[in-house]
Design a protein around this motif. Structure first.
Motif, PDB file in Angstrom:
ATOM      1  N   SER A 477       0.833  -1.203   0.000  1.00 37.91           N
ATOM      2  CA  SER A 477       0.000   0.000   0.000  1.00 37.91           C
ATOM      3  C   SER A 477       0.869   1.255   0.000  1.00 37.91           C
ATOM      4  O   SER A 477       0.531   2.250  -0.650  1.00 37.91           O
ATOM      5  CB  SER A 477      -0.953   0.014   1.201  1.00 37.91           C
ATOM      6  OG  SER A 477      -0.255   0.146   2.405  1.00 37.91           O
ATOM      7  N   VAL A 478       2.019   1.225   0.691  1.00 41.62           N
ATOM      8  CA  VAL A 478       2.948   2.359   0.661  1.00 41.62           C
ATOM      9  C   VAL A 478       3.549   2.487  -0.735  1.00 41.62           C
ATOM     10  O   VAL A 478       3.718   3.590  -1.264  1.00 41.62           O
ATOM     11  CB  VAL A 478       4.050   2.182   1.729  1.00 41.62           C
ATOM     12  CG1 VAL A 478       5.023   3.353   1.688  1.00 41.62           C
ATOM     13  CG2 VAL A 478       3.438   2.044   3.109  1.00 41.62           C
ATOM     14  N   GLN A 479       3.857   1.351  -1.348  1.00 40.69           N
ATOM     15  CA  GLN A 479       4.350   1.351  -2.721  1.00 40.69           C
ATOM     16  C   GLN A 479       3.350   2.024  -3.650  1.00 40.69           C
ATOM     17  O   GLN A 479       3.720   2.844  -4.499  1.00 40.69           O
ATOM     18  CB  GLN A 479       4.603  -0.089  -3.171  1.00 40.69           C
ATOM     19  CG  GLN A 479       5.147  -0.237  -4.574  1.00 40.69           C
ATOM     20  CD  GLN A 479       5.273  -1.692  -4.975  1.00 40.69           C
ATOM     21  OE1 GLN A 479       4.350  -2.283  -5.528  1.00 40.69           O
ATOM     22  NE2 GLN A 479       6.409  -2.288  -4.675  1.00 40.69           N
ATOM     23  N   ALA A 480       2.069   1.708  -3.480  1.00 39.18           N
ATOM     24  CA  ALA A 480       1.032   2.327  -4.310  1.00 39.18           C
ATOM     25  C   ALA A 480       1.012   3.836  -4.123  1.00 39.18           C
ATOM     26  O   ALA A 480       0.907   4.603  -5.091  1.00 39.18           O
ATOM     27  CB  ALA A 480      -0.335   1.729  -3.972  1.00 39.18           C
ATOM     28  N   GLN A 481       1.151   4.298  -2.871  1.00 40.61           N
ATOM     29  CA  GLN A 481       1.136   5.735  -2.601  1.00 40.61           C
ATOM     30  C   GLN A 481       2.327   6.433  -3.262  1.00 40.61           C
ATOM     31  O   GLN A 481       2.184   7.519  -3.843  1.00 40.61           O
ATOM     32  CB  GLN A 481       1.154   5.972  -1.094  1.00 40.61           C
ATOM     33  CG  GLN A 481      -0.084   5.475  -0.361  1.00 40.61           C
ATOM     34  CD  GLN A 481       0.133   5.419   1.142  1.00 40.61           C
ATOM     35  OE1 GLN A 481       0.989   6.104   1.673  1.00 40.61           O
ATOM     36  NE2 GLN A 481      -0.639   4.595   1.817  1.00 40.61           N
ATOM     37  N   ILE A 482       3.514   5.810  -3.186  1.00 37.59           N
ATOM     38  CA  ILE A 482       4.715   6.429  -3.757  1.00 37.59           C
ATOM     39  C   ILE A 482       4.644   6.435  -5.279  1.00 37.59           C
ATOM     40  O   ILE A 482       5.009   7.426  -5.929  1.00 37.59           O
ATOM     41  CB  ILE A 482       5.983   5.704  -3.258  1.00 37.59           C
ATOM     42  CG1 ILE A 482       6.134   5.862  -1.733  1.00 37.59           C
ATOM     43  CG2 ILE A 482       7.224   6.238  -3.964  1.00 37.59           C
ATOM     44  CD1 ILE A 482       6.206   7.293  -1.248  1.00 37.59           C
ATOM     45  N   LEU A 483       4.159   5.354  -5.882  1.00 39.14           N
ATOM     46  CA  LEU A 483       4.009   5.330  -7.334  1.00 39.14           C
ATOM     47  C   LEU A 483       3.024   6.390  -7.791  1.00 39.14           C
ATOM     48  O   LEU A 483       3.252   7.088  -8.794  1.00 39.14           O
ATOM     49  CB  LEU A 483       3.548   3.944  -7.798  1.00 39.14           C
ATOM     50  CG  LEU A 483       4.553   2.802  -7.631  1.00 39.14           C
ATOM     51  CD1 LEU A 483       3.933   1.482  -8.083  1.00 39.14           C
ATOM     52  CD2 LEU A 483       5.843   3.067  -8.384  1.00 39.14           C
TER      53      LEU A 483
END
Length: 570
Positions: A477-483
């Protein structure tokens, strides 16, 4: 069947913070149970409690029964013996778990001498056997290597060899493949699965990677905010998730060919307001005429026949071999490949942190390769990098204000009031509160630290940003936010990205075009959809098969050998 491990009503507190609340699960002999969740969910605290490795500050209650004995009530001497013989653990980062001043053979032998009372000669011979067991090539020679001489995958294999040296009954694998290349991930998990069957091991795998879970785990327990919110057979949980949080994890995960349709369906089923943090934007892509028109203009970056090598003793080891490509303004060019293939060497060469042997690096038509160090200041403001580990790349002794202001002052010595305004504006853009300026890096989560790294890269208004494994070690979910943030910044500021990753699914999601690198060469390049759906090179097909791309339906190719020597720069 009687469980080998049974966790009942487990509570863990650190001061006033409840890390684990009323956790219950069990594990039978030979089973692989995946404990899934994001950082801070309580996964690692649960694992450390099972091993008896929590700090004295932790208050633990409940029952952890292993082979009929309550681990929480064992005296220290019995617990140490249990850890050496029947319980073992593999940690996430082998480079920090292995002692850099001792050979890998000596470290494996130490375990054998302590717990099995073998002689020095016997322990060395057994260490060689264990290295062979975990598929380290030429184990009789590599037994004397030091950790820095091994690749990331080989170091993780050494950790597995140490963990199974005394033939334990339960192996706890805490994020065993995070930040490893996809094919190395597959080989490590295949190794664990083989050892599980051959040695009748039970495995408790802690991970946030649902792709690994879907392929290797028998059962799943999903943790969120210290509680298990859902558990059961892996196939049932992953195909029909019952809890909103599990649906969110699945929606944020970049797995398989039908990602978008599956994520959209899952997101519509999430009933709570937290769905936004799992959402992945649809990247804006250029139509074919727009892309063709854009590529007719002069490239922003042009790399021509670039060669870079490193010294090893009296020999030169080639790292980059005749690399050539163009990157246009407003474009995201993905670069995918495994550790040691030369990706990071290429990025550091573009930044002139390394001096190439030959070739040209043209930025807006100007060759950067002959420039002296004094002439590189304008390059630093035009080309910036976002690193994989923001904690390692942020000065722990400086506040966030000092980190951002020092970079800004170096490249644009405007009055302090104007610099502060730009810092406030940049914090707003990356979603960080202004009042956090006087905090230090360790006071932020991993995702927040990466936002700080993005702010530091963008505050000097670069034209090209190199993202070097910028989301590889982040929760889904953090990866999604950064992308999402990177996509928003690209559109808002007109940025170009060189997006480097070993994860082809992430590169596919972000990129207009993709290049595939192997052993210092670009072996394939093309539009993202073409590379994903119609890969031409066997190595690209192998990468795709490891991440569940279009070629996953075909029989996988034999795993390529990992590099015998890991170049420290790349």
């Amino acid at each position: 069947m009687q469980p080998l491990l049974s966790v009942e009503n487990l509570h863990i507190r650190f001061g006033s913070h409840a890390a684990v609340n009323n956790v219950n699960f069990s594990l039978v002999q030979g089973e692989m149970l995946a404990l899934v969740g994001e950082s801070g969910s309580g996964k690692s605290a649960t694992a450390l409690a099972i091993m008896g490795l929590l700090s004295d500050q932790a208050k633990v209650s409940g029952r952890i029964e292993f082979a009929g004995r309550d681990v929480l009530r064992l005296p220290p001497s019995a617990l140490r013996k249990l850890r050496g013989d029947a319980l073992s653990m593999i940690f996430q980062e082998p480079m920090t778990s292995l002692n850099p001043v001792y050979s890998v053979g000596a470290q494996i032998a130490e375990t054998l001498r302590i717990h099995q009372h073998l002689s020095h000669r016997q322990a060395r011979a057994r260490a060689i056997e264990l290295l062979a067991l975990v598929n380290i090539p030429d184990p009789a020679r590599r037994v004397d290597d030091f950790p820095h001489q091994l690749s990331g995958g080989q170091r993780q294999r050494v950790m597995i060899a140490m963990a199974v040296a005394c033939e334990p009954r339960l192996l706890i694998a805490d994020e065993p493949t995070t930040a490893l290349d996809v094919t190395v991930q597959a080989s490590i998990m295949s190794l664990l699965d083989r050892l599980r069957r051959e040695l009748s091991l039970s495995v408790l795998m802690i991970t946030h990677d649902l792709g690994l879970v879907s392929r290797w785990a028998d059962s799943v327990a999903v943790m969120h905010n210290g509680r298990i919110v859902e558990q059961g057979a892996a196939e049932a949980i992953l195909h029909q998730p019952g809890h909103d949080y599990t649906r969110g994890l699945m929606a944020a995960s970049l797995m398989g060919e039908c990602d978008l349709h599956y994520r959209q369906r899952l997101l519509t089923e999430i009933r709570h307001d937290g769905a936004d943090r799992f959402h992945l934007h649809q990247p804006a892509t250029l139509s074919f005429p727009e892309a063709a028109s854009q590529r007719e203009t002069q490239p922003l970056l042009s790399v021509n026949q670039l060669k870079v090598s490193y010294s090893r003793g009296r020999t030169r080891i080639p790292a980059l071999k005749d690399i050539s490509f163009d990157l246009h303004a407003g474009e995201t060019l993905g670069l995918v490949g495994e550790s040691g293939c030369g990706k990071s060497t290429l990025s550091r060469s573009i930044l002139r942190l390394l001096r190439p042997d030959s070739g040209k690096i043209l930025l807006d038509g100007k060759d950067l390769t002959p420039l002296p160090e004094s002439g590189l200041k304008s390059l630093r403001s035009s080309v910036q990098m976002i690193f994989q580990d923001p904690y390692a790349s942020l000065n722990p002794r400086q506040t966030i204000f000092t980190i951002l202001d020092s970079v800004l002052h170096l490249h644009d010595p405007a009055p302090a009031s104007q610099r502060l305004q730009r810092i406030h504006t940049m914090l707003d853009r990356v979603g960080l509160p202004r009042q956090s300026l006087h905090r230090y890096a360790h006071e932020f989560s991993g995702g927040q630290r990466q936002r700080i790294g993005i702010a530091r890269a963008l505050i000097v208004k670069p034209r090209l940003v190199i993202c070097d494994e910028a989301v590889s070690a982040l929760d889904v979910s953090v990866q999604a936010q950064i992308l999402n943030l990177l996509l928003e910044m690209k559109q808002e500021l007109g940025l170009s990205y060189l997006f480097i990753s070993h994860n082809l699914a992430v590169v596919r999601y972000m990129s207009d075009r993709i290049m595939v690198m192997n052993q210092g060469e670009i072996i394939e390049a093309g539009d993202a959809a073409d590379v994903w759906h119609r890969p031409q090179h066997a190595w690209t097909r192998q990468l795709l098969s490891a991440v569940g791309g279009a070629e996953a339906r075909q029989p996988p190719l034999p795993a390529a050998a990992e590099p015998a020597f890991a170049f420290s720069p790349g």
